[in-house]
Every structure is written in structure tokens, then in C-alpha cells.
Design an enzyme around this catalytic site. Sequence first.
Site, PDB file in Angstrom:
ATOM      1  N   GLY A  12      -5.869   3.346   6.189  1.00 52.08           N
ATOM      2  CA  GLY A  12      -5.721   2.771   4.851  1.00 52.08           C
ATOM      3  C   GLY A  12      -5.776   1.251   4.888  1.00 52.08           C
ATOM      4  O   GLY A  12      -5.011   0.614   5.605  1.00 52.08           O
ATOM      5  N   VAL A  80     -10.161   9.954   7.058  1.00 53.31           N
ATOM      6  CA  VAL A  80      -9.284  10.666   7.996  1.00 53.31           C
ATOM      7  C   VAL A  80      -8.933  12.014   7.368  1.00 53.31           C
ATOM      8  O   VAL A  80      -8.548  12.088   6.196  1.00 53.31           O
ATOM      9  CB  VAL A  80      -8.020   9.826   8.289  1.00 53.31           C
ATOM     10  N   GLU A 176      -0.370  -1.726 -19.921  1.00 55.14           N
ATOM     11  CA  GLU A 176      -1.426  -2.735 -19.707  1.00 55.14           C
ATOM     12  C   GLU A 176      -2.741  -2.281 -20.322  1.00 55.14           C
ATOM     13  O   GLU A 176      -3.444  -3.064 -20.972  1.00 55.14           O
ATOM     14  CB  GLU A 176      -1.632  -2.973 -18.205  1.00 55.14           C
TER      15      GLU A 176
HETATM   16  C1  LIG Z   1      -3.619   0.426 -12.261  1.00 56.21           C
HETATM   17  C2  LIG Z   1      -2.551  -0.028 -11.295  1.00 56.21           C
HETATM   18  C3  LIG Z   1      -1.797  -1.156 -11.590  1.00 56.21           C
HETATM   19  C4  LIG Z   1      -0.821  -1.589 -10.707  1.00 56.21           C
HETATM   20  N1  LIG Z   1      -0.104  -2.723 -11.011  1.00 56.21           N
HETATM   21  C5  LIG Z   1       0.830  -3.170 -10.149  1.00 56.21           C
HETATM   22  C6  LIG Z   1       1.548  -4.380 -10.396  1.00 56.21           C
HETATM   23  O1  LIG Z   1       1.335  -5.043 -11.412  1.00 56.21           O
HETATM   24  N2  LIG Z   1       2.462  -4.784  -9.484  1.00 56.21           N
HETATM   25  C7  LIG Z   1       2.709  -4.065  -8.337  1.00 56.21           C
HETATM   26  O2  LIG Z   1       3.559  -4.477  -7.537  1.00 56.21           O
HETATM   27  N3  LIG Z   1       2.046  -2.929  -8.069  1.00 56.21           N
HETATM   28  C8  LIG Z   1       1.117  -2.469  -8.937  1.00 56.21           C
HETATM   29  N4  LIG Z   1       0.442  -1.306  -8.667  1.00 56.21           N
HETATM   30  C9  LIG Z   1       0.800  -0.531  -7.483  1.00 56.21           C
HETATM   31  C10 LIG Z   1       0.170  -1.121  -6.220  1.00 56.21           C
HETATM   32  O3  LIG Z   1      -1.194  -1.391  -6.441  1.00 56.21           O
HETATM   33  C11 LIG Z   1       0.369  -0.093  -5.141  1.00 56.21           C
HETATM   34  O4  LIG Z   1       1.760   0.045  -4.929  1.00 56.21           O
HETATM   35  C12 LIG Z   1      -0.299  -0.518  -3.844  1.00 56.21           C
HETATM   36  O5  LIG Z   1      -1.693  -0.618  -4.014  1.00 56.21           O
HETATM   37  C13 LIG Z   1       0.025   0.492  -2.764  1.00 56.21           C
HETATM   38  O6  LIG Z   1      -0.542   0.025  -1.585  1.00 56.21           O
HETATM   39  P1  LIG Z   1      -0.861   1.030  -0.418  1.00 56.21           P
HETATM   40  O7  LIG Z   1      -1.387   0.218   0.707  1.00 56.21           O
HETATM   41  O8  LIG Z   1       0.323   1.895  -0.171  1.00 56.21           O
HETATM   42  O9  LIG Z   1      -1.972   2.014  -0.994  1.00 56.21           O
HETATM   43  P2  LIG Z   1      -3.401   1.672  -1.578  1.00 56.21           P
HETATM   44  O10 LIG Z   1      -3.512   0.275  -2.046  1.00 56.21           O
HETATM   45  O11 LIG Z   1      -3.699   2.770  -2.545  1.00 56.21           O
HETATM   46  O12 LIG Z   1      -4.355   1.829  -0.317  1.00 56.21           O
HETATM   47  C14 LIG Z   1      -4.577   3.068   0.295  1.00 56.21           C
HETATM   48  C15 LIG Z   1      -5.865   2.963   1.078  1.00 56.21           C
HETATM   49  O13 LIG Z   1      -5.971   4.115   1.876  1.00 56.21           O
HETATM   50  C16 LIG Z   1      -7.307   4.573   1.839  1.00 56.21           C
HETATM   51  N5  LIG Z   1      -7.253   5.999   2.119  1.00 56.21           N
HETATM   52  C17 LIG Z   1      -6.557   6.951   1.446  1.00 56.21           C
HETATM   53  N6  LIG Z   1      -6.722   8.146   2.023  1.00 56.21           N
HETATM   54  C18 LIG Z   1      -7.557   7.942   3.095  1.00 56.21           C
HETATM   55  C19 LIG Z   1      -8.102   8.810   4.077  1.00 56.21           C
HETATM   56  N7  LIG Z   1      -7.832  10.119   4.103  1.00 56.21           N
HETATM   57  N8  LIG Z   1      -8.905   8.276   5.014  1.00 56.21           N
HETATM   58  C20 LIG Z   1      -9.196   6.958   5.012  1.00 56.21           C
HETATM   59  N9  LIG Z   1      -8.710   6.101   4.099  1.00 56.21           N
HETATM   60  C21 LIG Z   1      -7.888   6.590   3.156  1.00 56.21           C
HETATM   61  C22 LIG Z   1      -7.775   4.243   0.431  1.00 56.21           C
HETATM   62  O14 LIG Z   1      -9.186   4.144   0.377  1.00 56.21           O
HETATM   63  C23 LIG Z   1      -7.106   2.904   0.193  1.00 56.21           C
HETATM   64  O15 LIG Z   1      -7.913   1.818   0.582  1.00 56.21           O
HETATM   65  C24 LIG Z   1      -0.558  -0.857  -9.524  1.00 56.21           C
HETATM   66  C25 LIG Z   1      -1.315   0.290  -9.238  1.00 56.21           C
HETATM   67  C26 LIG Z   1      -2.303   0.694 -10.104  1.00 56.21           C
HETATM   68  C27 LIG Z   1      -3.122   1.918  -9.761  1.00 56.21           C
END
Ligand SMILES: Cc1cc2nc3c(=O)[nH]c(=O)nc-3n(C[C@H](O)[C@H](O)[C@H](O)COP(=O)(O)OP(=O)(O)OC[C@H]3O[C@@H](n4cnc5c(N)ncnc54)[C@H](O)[C@@H]3O)c2cc1C
Length: 292
Positions: A12, A80, A176
Site C-alpha cells: 500500500g 497483493v 463536502e
Molecule cells: C473522500 C475522502 C475524503 C477524506 N478526507 C479526509 C480529511 O479531510 N482528513 C483526513 O484526515 N482524512 C480524510 N480521509 C481519510 C484518509 O484519506 C484516509 O484515512 C487515508 O487515506 C488512509 O490511508 P491508508 O494509507 O491507510 O490507506 P489508503 O490511502 O487508502 O492507501 C491504501 C493503498 O493500498 C493500495 N492497496 C490496497 N489493496 C491493495 C492490494 N491488495 N495490493 C496492492 N495494493 C493495495 C491502494 O491502491 C492504496 O494506494 C478521506 C478519505 C476519503 C475517501
Amino acid sequence: MVNGASRVVIVGGGFGGLAAAKALRHAPVHVTLIDRTNHHLFQPLLYQVATSVLAPGQIASPIRGILRKQKNATVILGEVTGVNKDLRCVLVNSADREGVEIPYDYLVLATGVRHSYFGHNEFEKFAPGLKGLADAVSIRNKILQAFEQAEAEEDPSRHRDLLTFVLVGAGPTGVEMAGAIAVLVRNTLRSEFRRIDPTSARVVLLDMSPRILGTFAEPLSQAAKSRLEALGVEVRLGHGADQIDDEGVIVAGERIASKTVIWTAGVAPSPAGKWLSPLQTNRSRQLKLEQR
Ligand SMILES: Cc1cc2nc3c(=O)[nH]c(=O)nc-3n(C[C@H](O)[C@H](O)[C@H](O)COP(=O)(O)OP(=O)(O)OC[C@H]3O[C@@H](n4cnc5c(N)ncnc54)[C@H](O)[C@@H]3O)c2cc1C
């Protein structure tokens, strides 16, 4: 080990995975970051792509570019599909190969979340959610297409359905999106059409809770609701969507006819928790930790 360095595999390239990779830039380890997309996405601005304020490229950056200068990091584009804990490797499908084993000494799973339809997966077809770039572009096209179809539609009675936009779920994303669609219709598009009046569009924000932004302090919820209503958004609380189909939404027995329904309620973790069997996941796919 690679040349004596431990192998850290990170699945990720979102906020979590990238932060982990960058934090290891001076560590004596070899980092392999695997993502199924080639870009890191700034999800908080997805709603701006979905409402045509930003272009997709403005909120996505190539993961390889971000880690270009980090010599101990390698990027793999692939999906993955599982983890073999006994052999300590992850299984990766790429464009031309399936089930490639990438060995690790340490594994970081940072695969994020997807939408949850709370057991009503049949709603997804009619009410897409907003989690990835493809979702945002598809919702943007759907919204713009609704205006184009209304402009081309001779029968004014059909304009109402085409120009009604329903957001199901009044958390941050729903709020939003509702505000951004209201601004789009009242300001950006107001003079662009001849047969229809975009400012007559109806934006409806639904939530089963008694207030919007339920996890925020109550005065903030109230302030946000007032601001949305000042923008012309219809906020309807206390009932969720009973039914969503190609004609719109049914809420508390009333049909809201709409050709554009967007799901902004609820998320569920990626299936990654299942890869860690025998650790257990609950019905929401969350890992149960500290099991005794
Ligand atoms: C519309 C929206 C608005 C938001 N606004 C806010 C905000 O204003 N403030 C805030 O703090 N948070 C906000 N968030 C939440 C924040 O974006 C998330 O908490 C954050 O992106 C989580 O990060 P992460 O690294 O856990 O997951 P993600 O950013 O979702 O990254 C996961 C990654 O894993 C990859 N992946 C998944 N499964 C697989 C697999 N099987 N194999 C290979 N790669 C894989 C995906 O492609 C992705 O790149 C918002 C979310 C959304 C959807």
C-alpha cells in the site's frame, strides 16, 4: 536479508504505507513497497475531482517519483492477493505474472479501506462510492452527464429527476460533496446551459443519524448544517436509504427521484485482515487484536 539488510515489505502506497517507507529511509533495511496503482492519492481532495474543481493529476503523484531518491526502496506495481506466513512472503499478481512470491523479514499491511454498503451490496450499482481516482472521475462524469441529458431532454418533467443529486451519508465526505455540488450548480454552471437552469438543481443530503458529522462536536455539526442549507442543500436526517435503484432512493417510504445517487456512508477495511489467518476478523473485516 538483502546484502545483510532486513527486508521490509510494505503493501500500500497510501498515507500509511508511504509514511512507513519514508520513516525507514536511513534504516539499514531494504524496503519493497507494493501497490496495485502506480500513484499515491491524496484522498481528502477526491471530492474536488468528483465535482470538476481539480483535475485527477492534481491529487495523484507517481509512487516511484516520491521514492526516487530513497536508495533503499524499490517499488513494485502489482496486486497483493495473500500472505504466506510460513514462508514469510506475499503473493503478488502483476500485469503479466500471477502469484509472484516476494519474501519479507518484516511486513507492513497498509491497504486502506473501501466503501461498506452495510450488507446492501446491491446498492453499489446505483450509488457509487468515492474512494479512488476512478470513482471520482466516474462520479464527475455522471454529474456532468446529468446536466447534458437534462439540457437535451424535451420533456421538462424529466429535468427534475436528472437535476436531483442525492448523497447518502452525512459524514465528512457526504458533507463536502453536498457543498461542492451546491457550489457547482449555483456558481460554476449557472450560465452554461440554455434550456435548463442549473441553479434549480436539488441537492439532498441524507443520514439516519439525528445530525450531520456525527463524530464532530455538536456546535460544529449545527454550523455545518446551517452553511449547507444556506447553499441550498436539503438536509434530511433521522432516516437512511431503504432502497436505492435506477429511479432514485426510497427514504422512510418516500421516493426521491434522482438519476445521480452517491454513497458517502460507511467504510470497511480491505480484505487484508483475512490474509493473516488464524488471526480473526469480525463481520466488518476488522482484525480482532489482543485475543486472549
Ligand atoms: C473522500 C475522502 C475524503 C477524506 N478526507 C479526509 C480529511 O479531510 N482528513 C483526513 O484526515 N482524512 C480524510 N480521509 C481519510 C484518509 O484519506 C484516509 O484515512 C487515508 O487515506 C488512509 O490511508 P491508508 O494509507 O491507510 O490507506 P489508503 O490511502 O487508502 O492507501 C491504501 C493503498 O493500498 C493500495 N492497496 C490496497 N489493496 C491493495 C492490494 N491488495 N495490493 C496492492 N495494493 C493495495 C491502494 O491502491 C492504496 O494506494 C478521506 C478519505 C476519503 C475517501
